[in-house]
Design a protein around this motif. Structure first.
Motif, PDB file in Angstrom:
ATOM      1  N   ASN A  93      -0.437   2.262 -10.422  1.00  0.00           N
ATOM      2  CA  ASN A  93      -0.455   2.807  -9.275  1.00  0.00           C
ATOM      3  C   ASN A  93       0.971   3.672  -9.003  1.00  0.00           C
ATOM      4  OD1 ASN A  93       1.853   0.921  -9.206  1.00  0.00           O
ATOM      5  ND2 ASN A  93       1.527   0.329  -7.236  1.00  0.00           N
ATOM      6  N   GLN A 137       5.433   4.749   2.040  1.00  0.00           N
ATOM      7  CA  GLN A 137       5.759   5.819   2.849  1.00  0.00           C
ATOM      8  C   GLN A 137       6.413   5.751   4.063  1.00  0.00           C
ATOM      9  OE1 GLN A 137       6.301   8.899   1.922  1.00  0.00           O
ATOM     10  NE2 GLN A 137       6.702   9.503   4.119  1.00  0.00           N
ATOM     11  N   GLU A 138       5.967   4.715   4.912  1.00  0.00           N
ATOM     12  CA  GLU A 138       6.370   4.536   6.297  1.00  0.00           C
ATOM     13  C   GLU A 138       7.910   3.967   6.150  1.00  0.00           C
ATOM     14  OE1 GLU A 138       3.689   1.692   7.841  1.00  0.00           O
ATOM     15  OE2 GLU A 138       2.136   3.453   8.467  1.00  0.00           O
ATOM     16  N   LEU A 188       4.069  10.495  -3.113  1.00  0.00           N
ATOM     17  CA  LEU A 188       4.264  10.322  -1.510  1.00  0.00           C
ATOM     18  C   LEU A 188       5.714  11.102  -1.089  1.00  0.00           C
ATOM     19  CD1 LEU A 188       4.346   6.542  -1.365  1.00  0.00           C
ATOM     20  CD2 LEU A 188       2.583   8.008  -0.639  1.00  0.00           C
ATOM     21  N   LYS A 189       5.442  11.884   0.168  1.00  0.00           N
ATOM     22  CA  LYS A 189       6.242  12.739   0.697  1.00  0.00           C
ATOM     23  C   LYS A 189       7.921  12.371   0.559  1.00  0.00           C
ATOM     24  CE  LYS A 189       7.719  15.265   4.826  1.00  0.00           C
ATOM     25  NZ  LYS A 189       7.258  15.073   6.419  1.00  0.00           N
ATOM     26  N   THR A 214       0.789  -1.080  -0.141  1.00  0.00           N
ATOM     27  CA  THR A 214       0.036   0.105   0.150  1.00  0.00           C
ATOM     28  C   THR A 214       0.858   1.236   0.051  1.00  0.00           C
ATOM     29  OG1 THR A 214      -0.261   0.290   2.406  1.00  0.00           O
ATOM     30  CG2 THR A 214      -1.644  -1.323   1.330  1.00  0.00           C
ATOM     31  N   ASN A 215       0.271   2.348  -0.351  1.00  0.00           N
ATOM     32  CA  ASN A 215       0.909   3.625  -0.334  1.00  0.00           C
ATOM     33  C   ASN A 215       1.760   4.022   1.005  1.00  0.00           C
ATOM     34  OD1 ASN A 215       0.287   3.747  -2.955  1.00  0.00           O
ATOM     35  ND2 ASN A 215      -0.971   5.404  -2.732  1.00  0.00           N
ATOM     36  N   GLN A 216       0.607   3.548   1.930  1.00  0.00           N
ATOM     37  CA  GLN A 216       1.090   4.151   3.325  1.00  0.00           C
ATOM     38  C   GLN A 216       2.375   3.121   3.804  1.00  0.00           C
ATOM     39  OE1 GLN A 216      -2.135   3.527   6.260  1.00  0.00           O
ATOM     40  NE2 GLN A 216      -0.558   3.668   8.055  1.00  0.00           N
ATOM     41  N   GLN A 217       2.304   1.979   3.475  1.00  0.00           N
ATOM     42  CA  GLN A 217       3.334   1.032   3.722  1.00  0.00           C
ATOM     43  C   GLN A 217       4.708   1.367   3.203  1.00  0.00           C
ATOM     44  OE1 GLN A 217       1.563  -2.553   2.212  1.00  0.00           O
ATOM     45  NE2 GLN A 217       1.306  -3.572   4.280  1.00  0.00           N
ATOM     46  N   LEU A 274       1.788   6.724  -6.144  1.00  0.00           N
ATOM     47  CA  LEU A 274       3.073   6.562  -5.244  1.00  0.00           C
ATOM     48  C   LEU A 274       3.957   7.852  -5.508  1.00  0.00           C
ATOM     49  CD1 LEU A 274       3.930   2.744  -6.145  1.00  0.00           C
ATOM     50  CD2 LEU A 274       3.366   3.818  -4.014  1.00  0.00           C
ATOM     51  N   TYR A 292      11.762   3.614  -4.780  1.00  0.00           N
ATOM     52  CA  TYR A 292      11.088   2.398  -4.039  1.00  0.00           C
ATOM     53  C   TYR A 292      11.031   1.221  -5.163  1.00  0.00           C
ATOM     54  CZ  TYR A 292       6.994  -0.922  -3.479  1.00  0.00           C
ATOM     55  OH  TYR A 292       6.137  -1.815  -3.030  1.00  0.00           O
TER      56      TYR A 292
END
Length: 284
Positions: free
Chosen positions: A209, A175-176, A216-217, A170-173, A213, A201
């Motif tokens: 996607n 970015q983390e 992402l920051k 996921t985008n959150q995974q 992506l 990445y």
């Protein structure tokens, strides 16, 4: 993504790449249009160096493929120091199962005036057992012990659990994980290194996607595997500015139309000139 960090997309060809694959991708990249704000690098197997250099656009960088656990060589007679003679700009270091030769490989790459794409990996076990931070920090510490100039380094976060496994991160995974890498750089090497080092990445990156992506920051690009030999690679290269890419394509279409119109005008005036020569005006 910070504006000071140029977006970079790395295509990593595997050993099965064929001559016609290279020519097809080269034609796709030449046709473009390519986002001028994106740097493109292709990692090549040993045998394809010359054909890649011959066919790829001049603005596309070429990377030597290597690993941390084996000494980098081009072939039995050619060492890493000679890659500059092939027109290479980069060395791609992955496979962090062992770092026995990390010090020597990084030293030789820097001495050969090459830039480095250094992979830091998260395995399925790391993800399942909550060891992401520990795994990434351990690898970053190893890299930091031998890298003196971070301006020549791109760090690639490689989610092995989302690479050719059918699992999509996921985008959150993503970015983390990227944030963990940048935070480590900031806490251990300072704000300048953290703010200027590009982090990309590698994992589940596809045309559907990549645009999300790219927003992402802490993401500054992609390391692409199998899709690096498809037309889809162009979409990933241009993912950093969707609207800008659309504008580039429109400009390209207008340029082609303008050339067509100019050609028709020249043909028309040439035809009129021939007519005047064949049938000159007669005055009474």
């Amino acid at each position: 993504m910070a504006s000071a960090r140029r977006f970079v997309v790395v295509g990593n060809w595997d050993a099965s790449v064929r001559d016609n694959d290279v020519e097809r991708l080269a034609n796709t990249l030449r046709t473009g249009p390519l986002n001028p704000n994106t740097e493109v690098v292709i990692g090549c197997p040993t045998w394809s160096y010359n054909i890649a250099k011959q066919h790829l656009p001049r603005e596309v960088g070429i990377a030597t493929q290597g690993s941390y656990k084996t000494e980098i060589v081009l072939n039995k007679r050619t060492s890493l120091e000679m890659t500059s003679n092939y027109g290479h700009d980069w060395v791609l270091l992955n496979d962090f199962e062992s770092n026995d030769n990390l010090d020597e490989n990084v030293r030789r790459a820097l001495e050969a005036d090459l830039k480095i794409i250094a992979c830091v990996c998260e395995t399925t076990d790391d993800r399942k057992n909550g060891r992401t931070r520990e795994a990434l920090f351990r690898q970053l510490e190893s890299l930091a012990s031998v890298i003196s100039d971070w301006s020549r380094v791109v760090v690639a976060f490689e989610a092995l659990w989302a690479s050719n496994t059918g699992v999509i991160a996921t985008n959150q995974q993503v970015q983390e994980a990227l944030a963990l890498v940048r935070d480590w750089l900031r806490n251990n090497l300072g704000d300048n290194v953290a703010d200027t080092t590009r982090i990309i990445y590698s994992g589940s990156v596809f045309p559907h996607n990549c645009h999300a992506l790219a927003k992402l920051k802490d993401l500054d690009g992609f390391l692409v595997g199998s899709d690096a030999l498809n037309f889809d690679f162009l979409q990933i290269v241009n993912a950093s500015r969707s609207s800008h890419t659309a504008l580039l394509m429109k400009q390209q279409q207008l340029k082609v139309t303008s050339h067509l119109i100019q050609g028709l005008r020249e043909e028309y005036f040439h035809h009129k000139s021939l007519q005047r020569k064949r049938f000159p005006k007669r005055y009474i």
